[in-house]
Design a protein around this motif. Structure first.
Motif, PDB file in Angstrom:
ATOM      1  N   HIS A  59       3.074   3.400  -1.365  1.00 28.59           N
ATOM      2  CA  HIS A  59       4.222   4.154  -0.837  1.00 28.59           C
ATOM      3  C   HIS A  59       5.538   3.467  -1.214  1.00 28.59           C
ATOM      4  O   HIS A  59       6.493   4.130  -1.617  1.00 28.59           O
ATOM      5  N   LEU A  60       5.589   2.163  -1.065  1.00 21.29           N
ATOM      6  CA  LEU A  60       6.813   1.439  -1.422  1.00 21.29           C
ATOM      7  C   LEU A  60       7.123   1.592  -2.905  1.00 21.29           C
ATOM      8  O   LEU A  60       8.278   1.763  -3.291  1.00 21.29           O
ATOM      9  N   SER A  61       6.109   1.544  -3.740  1.00 20.02           N
ATOM     10  CA  SER A  61       6.332   1.643  -5.195  1.00 20.02           C
ATOM     11  C   SER A  61       6.891   2.997  -5.585  1.00 20.02           C
ATOM     12  O   SER A  61       7.588   3.113  -6.588  1.00 20.02           O
ATOM     13  N   GLN A  62       6.596   4.031  -4.813  1.00 16.15           N
ATOM     14  CA  GLN A  62       7.042   5.384  -5.131  1.00 16.15           C
ATOM     15  C   GLN A  62       8.390   5.719  -4.501  1.00 16.15           C
ATOM     16  O   GLN A  62       8.954   6.773  -4.788  1.00 16.15           O
ATOM     17  N   ALA A  63       8.910   4.823  -3.675  1.00 15.65           N
ATOM     18  CA  ALA A  63      10.201   5.050  -3.018  1.00 15.65           C
ATOM     19  C   ALA A  63      11.331   4.657  -3.977  1.00 15.65           C
ATOM     20  O   ALA A  63      11.161   3.770  -4.814  1.00 15.65           O
ATOM     21  N   PRO A  64      12.482   5.289  -3.836  1.00 14.54           N
ATOM     22  CA  PRO A  64      13.625   4.901  -4.668  1.00 14.54           C
ATOM     23  C   PRO A  64      13.941   3.411  -4.501  1.00 14.54           C
ATOM     24  O   PRO A  64      14.040   2.914  -3.383  1.00 14.54           O
ATOM     25  N   GLY A  65      14.031   2.705  -5.603  1.00 12.44           N
ATOM     26  CA  GLY A  65      14.337   1.284  -5.559  1.00 12.44           C
ATOM     27  C   GLY A  65      13.184   0.427  -5.076  1.00 12.44           C
ATOM     28  O   GLY A  65      13.347  -0.772  -4.857  1.00 12.44           O
ATOM     29  N   GLY A  66      12.005   1.034  -4.874  1.00 12.08           N
ATOM     30  CA  GLY A  66      10.850   0.270  -4.412  1.00 12.08           C
ATOM     31  C   GLY A  66      10.985  -0.231  -2.992  1.00 12.08           C
ATOM     32  O   GLY A  66      10.355  -1.213  -2.606  1.00 12.08           O
ATOM     33  N   ARG A  67      11.802   0.451  -2.198  1.00  9.75           N
ATOM     34  CA  ARG A  67      11.980   0.017  -0.812  1.00  9.75           C
ATOM     35  C   ARG A  67      12.142   1.221   0.101  1.00  9.75           C
ATOM     36  O   ARG A  67      12.585   2.293  -0.322  1.00  9.75           O
ATOM     37  N   MET A  68      11.760   1.016   1.351  1.00 14.74           N
ATOM     38  CA  MET A  68      11.866   2.060   2.368  1.00 14.74           C
ATOM     39  C   MET A  68      12.258   1.432   3.691  1.00 14.74           C
ATOM     40  O   MET A  68      11.891   0.288   3.971  1.00 14.74           O
ATOM     41  N   ARG A  69      12.960   2.232   4.485  1.00 15.43           N
ATOM     42  CA  ARG A  69      13.162   1.789   5.857  1.00 15.43           C
ATOM     43  C   ARG A  69      11.792   1.734   6.511  1.00 15.43           C
ATOM     44  O   ARG A  69      10.932   2.577   6.258  1.00 15.43           O
ATOM     45  N   ARG A  70      11.599   0.734   7.340  1.00 14.69           N
ATOM     46  CA  ARG A  70      10.294   0.569   7.976  1.00 14.69           C
ATOM     47  C   ARG A  70       9.905   1.797   8.792  1.00 14.69           C
ATOM     48  O   ARG A  70       8.745   2.192   8.805  1.00 14.69           O
ATOM     49  N   VAL A  71      10.861   2.403   9.441  1.00 15.06           N
ATOM     50  CA  VAL A  71      10.572   3.588  10.246  1.00 15.06           C
ATOM     51  C   VAL A  71      10.125   4.742   9.343  1.00 15.06           C
ATOM     52  O   VAL A  71       9.236   5.518   9.708  1.00 15.06           O
ATOM     53  N   ASP A  72      10.691   4.865   8.152  1.00 11.19           N
ATOM     54  CA  ASP A  72      10.283   5.920   7.219  1.00 11.19           C
ATOM     55  C   ASP A  72       8.886   5.638   6.654  1.00 11.19           C
ATOM     56  O   ASP A  72       8.096   6.557   6.458  1.00 11.19           O
ATOM     57  N   LEU A  73       8.604   4.368   6.399  1.00 13.16           N
ATOM     58  CA  LEU A  73       7.276   3.996   5.932  1.00 13.16           C
ATOM     59  C   LEU A  73       6.239   4.311   7.009  1.00 13.16           C
ATOM     60  O   LEU A  73       5.163   4.849   6.707  1.00 13.16           O
ATOM     61  N   ALA A  74       6.574   4.030   8.249  1.00 12.17           N
ATOM     62  CA  ALA A  74       5.667   4.340   9.362  1.00 12.17           C
ATOM     63  C   ALA A  74       5.396   5.840   9.419  1.00 12.17           C
ATOM     64  O   ALA A  74       4.241   6.267   9.549  1.00 12.17           O
ATOM     65  N   GLU A  75       6.430   6.638   9.300  1.00 10.96           N
ATOM     66  CA  GLU A  75       6.264   8.092   9.337  1.00 10.96           C
ATOM     67  C   GLU A  75       5.404   8.566   8.163  1.00 10.96           C
ATOM     68  O   GLU A  75       4.501   9.387   8.334  1.00 10.96           O
ATOM     69  N   ALA A  76       5.657   8.044   6.988  1.00  8.05           N
ATOM     70  CA  ALA A  76       4.902   8.454   5.797  1.00  8.05           C
ATOM     71  C   ALA A  76       3.420   8.100   5.922  1.00  8.05           C
ATOM     72  O   ALA A  76       2.567   8.829   5.421  1.00  8.05           O
ATOM     73  N   LEU A  77       3.126   6.995   6.586  1.00 13.50           N
ATOM     74  CA  LEU A  77       1.744   6.542   6.725  1.00 13.50           C
ATOM     75  C   LEU A  77       1.064   7.073   7.984  1.00 13.50           C
ATOM     76  O   LEU A  77      -0.132   6.867   8.174  1.00 13.50           O
ATOM     77  N   GLY A  78       1.830   7.705   8.856  1.00 16.27           N
ATOM     78  CA  GLY A  78       1.259   8.183  10.115  1.00 16.27           C
ATOM     79  C   GLY A  78       0.983   7.060  11.084  1.00 16.27           C
ATOM     80  O   GLY A  78       0.039   7.124  11.870  1.00 16.27           O
ATOM     81  N   LEU A  79       1.801   6.005  11.022  1.00 14.89           N
ATOM     82  CA  LEU A  79       1.644   4.842  11.894  1.00 14.89           C
ATOM     83  C   LEU A  79       2.854   4.694  12.794  1.00 14.89           C
ATOM     84  O   LEU A  79       3.877   5.332  12.586  1.00 14.89           O
ATOM     85  N   THR A  80       2.732   3.800  13.765  1.00 15.13           N
ATOM     86  CA  THR A  80       3.886   3.446  14.580  1.00 15.13           C
ATOM     87  C   THR A  80       4.712   2.408  13.824  1.00 15.13           C
ATOM     88  O   THR A  80       4.212   1.747  12.900  1.00 15.13           O
ATOM     89  N   ALA A  81       5.949   2.233  14.239  1.00 18.17           N
ATOM     90  CA  ALA A  81       6.797   1.214  13.620  1.00 18.17           C
ATOM     91  C   ALA A  81       6.200  -0.169  13.804  1.00 18.17           C
ATOM     92  O   ALA A  81       6.202  -0.987  12.877  1.00 18.17           O
ATOM     93  N   SER A  82       5.635  -0.440  14.985  1.00 17.84           N
ATOM     94  CA  SER A  82       5.027  -1.754  15.200  1.00 17.84           C
ATOM     95  C   SER A  82       3.768  -1.925  14.351  1.00 17.84           C
ATOM     96  O   SER A  82       3.473  -3.027  13.878  1.00 17.84           O
ATOM     97  N   GLY A  83       3.035  -0.838  14.114  1.00 19.74           N
ATOM     98  CA  GLY A  83       1.866  -0.898  13.244  1.00 19.74           C
ATOM     99  C   GLY A  83       2.247  -1.257  11.815  1.00 19.74           C
ATOM    100  O   GLY A  83       1.565  -2.037  11.148  1.00 19.74           O
TER     101      GLY A  83
END
Length: 169
Positions: free
Chosen positions: A62-86
Motif C-alpha cells: 500500500h505504501l509503495s502505491q501511494a504518492p511519494g511512497g508515503r501515507m498518513r497513518r490514518v489513511d493507511l489504516a482505512e485502506a487496510l481495514g484496520l484501526t489506527a493503533s493496529g
C-alpha cells in the motif's frame, strides 16, 4: 489447448452442480477457511525468505502505491481495514528493520506519515517476486483456468475483496 471440462468434472463435481439450497453461513465459513489457507501459504514463504508476514507485505505494498511512497497513518489504516493503533503496532517492527520511516507533517504536528524507505523499496521488490510465485503456485494453470480466476476475482470483489490501492467499504 487443454480441455479443462473433463478434469473439472472428475476432480470437483460441486463446481458443475451447485448446491440446491446453499447455506450463506456455510459459504461464509468456507470463505474464511480458504482465506486462512491462502494467508498461511503467503506467510510461510514471505517469513522464511524475507522475515515478514503477509500483513507486513500488504502494508508495504500500500505504501509503495501511494504518492511519494508515503501515507498518513490514518489513511493507511482505512485502506487496510484496520484501526489506527493496529497500523501503528504493525508498522513498529517495519520501522525497526528500516523498511518504513515515520515522518511528521510539516504543517500539522498531529499528523504522522508512514513512508517507505529506499531499503523498503528494494526489499519489497524481492517480496513481490516471492508473492507472485506463491500466487502462481496456488492458482496453477493445471487447476485453475483463466475463466475460473476471473470469476473468482469478480465474486471476491462482490463480497468486499479489493486490490491493494483500492479503498475498502
Amino acid at each position: 489447448m487443454t480441455d479443462h471440462s473433463d478434469r473439472t468434472e472428475q476432480t470437483d463435481p460441486a463446481r458443475t452442480t451447485p448446491a440446491p439450497n446453499p447455506d450463506p453461513l456455510d459459504t461464509a465459513l468456507r470463505l474464511v477457511r480458504a482465506q486462512t489457507a491462502v494467508v498461511k501459504r503467503f506467510d510461510a514463504s514471505l517469513s522464511s525468505l524475507h522475515g515478514v508476514s503477509l500483513a507486513d507485505f500488504t502494508m508495504l505494498l500500500h505504501l509503495s502505491q501511494a504518492p511519494g511512497g508515503r501515507m498518513r497513518r490514518v489513511d493507511l489504516a482505512e485502506a487496510l481495514g484496520l484501526t489506527a493503533s493496529g497500523v501503528t503496532r504493525g508498522l513498529a517492527p517495519l520501522e525497526r528493520i528500516g523498511l518504513v520511516s515515520r515522518e511528521a507533517a510539516a504543517r500539522d504536528a498531529r499528523v504522522a506519515y508512514a513512508a517507505l524507505t529506499p531499503t523498503g523499496r528494494e526489499r519489497l521488490a524481492e517480496m513481490l517476486r516471492t508473492a507472485r510465485h506463491v500466487a502462481a503456485e496456488h492458482f496453477a494453470a493445471e487447476q485453475w483456468s483463466a475463466e475460473d480466476l476471473g470469476l473468482l476475482s469478480a465474486l471476491l470483489t462482490r463480497v468486499g475483496g479489493t486490490a491493494p490501492g483500492q479503498r475498502l467499504g
